[in-house]
Scaffold this active site. Structure first.
Site, PDB file in Angstrom:
ATOM      1  N   ARG A  48      30.350  26.717  33.694  1.00  0.00           N
ATOM      2  CA  ARG A  48      31.293  27.278  32.729  1.00  0.00           C
ATOM      3  C   ARG A  48      31.532  26.304  31.572  1.00  0.00           C
ATOM      4  O   ARG A  48      32.651  26.128  31.094  1.00  0.00           O
ATOM      5  CB  ARG A  48      32.626  27.639  33.399  1.00  0.00           C
ATOM      6  N   SER A  52      38.369  35.863  35.817  1.00  0.00           N
ATOM      7  CA  SER A  52      38.655  34.725  36.692  1.00  0.00           C
ATOM      8  C   SER A  52      39.398  33.659  35.893  1.00  0.00           C
ATOM      9  O   SER A  52      38.881  33.169  34.885  1.00  0.00           O
ATOM     10  CB  SER A  52      37.357  34.146  37.261  1.00  0.00           C
ATOM     11  N   GLU A  88      39.793  28.559  33.277  1.00  0.00           N
ATOM     12  CA  GLU A  88      38.598  28.952  32.529  1.00  0.00           C
ATOM     13  C   GLU A  88      38.909  29.333  31.079  1.00  0.00           C
ATOM     14  O   GLU A  88      38.174  28.984  30.171  1.00  0.00           O
ATOM     15  CB  GLU A  88      37.886  30.112  33.224  1.00  0.00           C
TER      16      GLU A  88
END
Length: 357
Positions: free
Chosen positions: A164, A253, A353
């Site tokens: 990520r 998420s 995130e």
């Protein structure tokens, strides 16, 4: 180049947070970027690049100029004996692009179905799901250096993909000679992605390394499912456990799955035998952040109008509506409380995130 003032950003972030942009510029071509840079006022302003708004938490009105990326277009740029190379504009919706590649007979992105957002944002986050990451299907991208107006191309190594993560999520290093592109890692706020090219492999083979896909294949007795079948399975699985942003505001998420050493994992397993964990190729162990949050009792809990989704503890959702929507402050208060709780119980720091603005 279309310039708008005092624009509501609620329709442009999937959390549905109420916020406004003092100035919003719609970018539909590289010529629009050139016009933006040439503007004596806008070209000198601080900018915030916005794609589909699916990975952002707005904590207030946005004072930097918002560059709303809306460059469209999809095409096959070349075909080799080993791959199809497909180019897509940064403003194209991600899921629609995945479906389109399958319609053309070019499989490879099916495990990444139903991820919200735009194509241009995908390399920034190095999106991933169900055993595949963007870097596994990446060829190259085009971008524009906002400081100089020069276009440039990056391959996978230059994007510095991580979990990520990419070069686009880090602050710039000092500029090189004559204001050229920074020499070290870091293009956040400096470069804007305009096109992305994917390398879709020939011959294709199904990626079934993720537990839920393995189970689905076993249940149906399919050792070699088609790409379309995997696409359909991924959509079914995601819809069963993740809320649709069009119905319940969310940013997907919210926390990254943390990685620990094998020794740390064994220590946690000794105390928590049921912890969900996955060995990684580099020898580390990935822990399921949703399991950690759930184990701390957060599923369904709320702070104001921010809540932990009852079907998946990894997702924070908006329980408000319209003008009475969740605030970015409520979302981040809930997120910080979860981080504290998980750290106190497991000694693990969860990293969000989404980009917090």
């Amino acid at each position: 180049m279309l310039v708008e003032k005092n624009v509501s950003l609620q329709p442009y972030n999937t959390f549905g947070i109420v916020a406004r942009a003092e100035t919003l510029v719609r970018v539909r071509s590289t010529e629009d970027l050139a016009a933006f840079r040439a503007d004596p006022v806008l070209g000198r302003a601080q900018v915030f690049v916005l794609g589909g708004g699916s990975n952002v938490v707005l904590t207030g009105d946005v004072k930097p100029v918002v560059l709303k990326m809306e460059i469209r277009g999809r095409r096959l740029v070349r075909e080799t004996p080993s791959a199809w190379i497909v180019e897509v504009g940064a403003g194209e919706p991600w899921h629609d692009t995945v479906a389109w590649t399958l319609e053309q007979g070019w499989p490879g992105l099916e495990n990444l179905a139903l991820i919200p957002g735009t194509v241009g944002a995908a390399p920034v986050q190095n999106i991933g799901a169900y055993g595949v990451e963007l870097q596994d299907r990446f060829d190259s991208l085009d971008a524009v250096d906002l400081a100089t107006g020069l276009g440039f191309t990056l391959d996978a190594a230059q994007c510095a993909f991580g979990y990520r993560d990419s070069v686009f999520k880090h602050a710039p290093s000092p500029a090189g000679p004559s204001g050229s592109l920074p020499r070290g890692m870091g293009l956040a706020g400096r470069a804007v992605i305009t096109q992305v090219r994917f390398c879709l492999p020939k011959p294709w083979k199904p990626e079934l390394g993720y537990l839920e896909l393995e189970r689905r294949a076993a249940e149906l007795g399919m050792e070699q499912p088609t790409a379309q079948q995997i696409f359909d399975w991924v959509c079914e699985i995601r819809r069963a456990k993740l809320p649709d942003p069009a119905v319940i505001g969310n940013a997907g998420s919210f926390f990254k799955n943390p990685t620990v050493s094998p020794e740390q994992c064994q220590d946690i397993i000794a105390r928590e035998p049921k912890i969900v964990h996955y060995p990684m190729p580099d020898g580390s162990v990935k822990l399921a952040a949703g399991w950690l949050i759930d184990a701390c009792g957060w599923r369904g809990k709320t702070v104001g109008k921010a809540a932990v989704y009852e079907k998946q503890a990894l997702v924070l959702v908006n329980r408000g509506h319209g003008a009475d929507s969740v605030t970015g402050g409520e979302v981040m208060t809930l997120a910080r409380a979860i981080q504290t709780s998980v750290y106190e119980r497991f000694g693990i720091r969860l990293e969000p995130e989404p980009v917090v603005v």
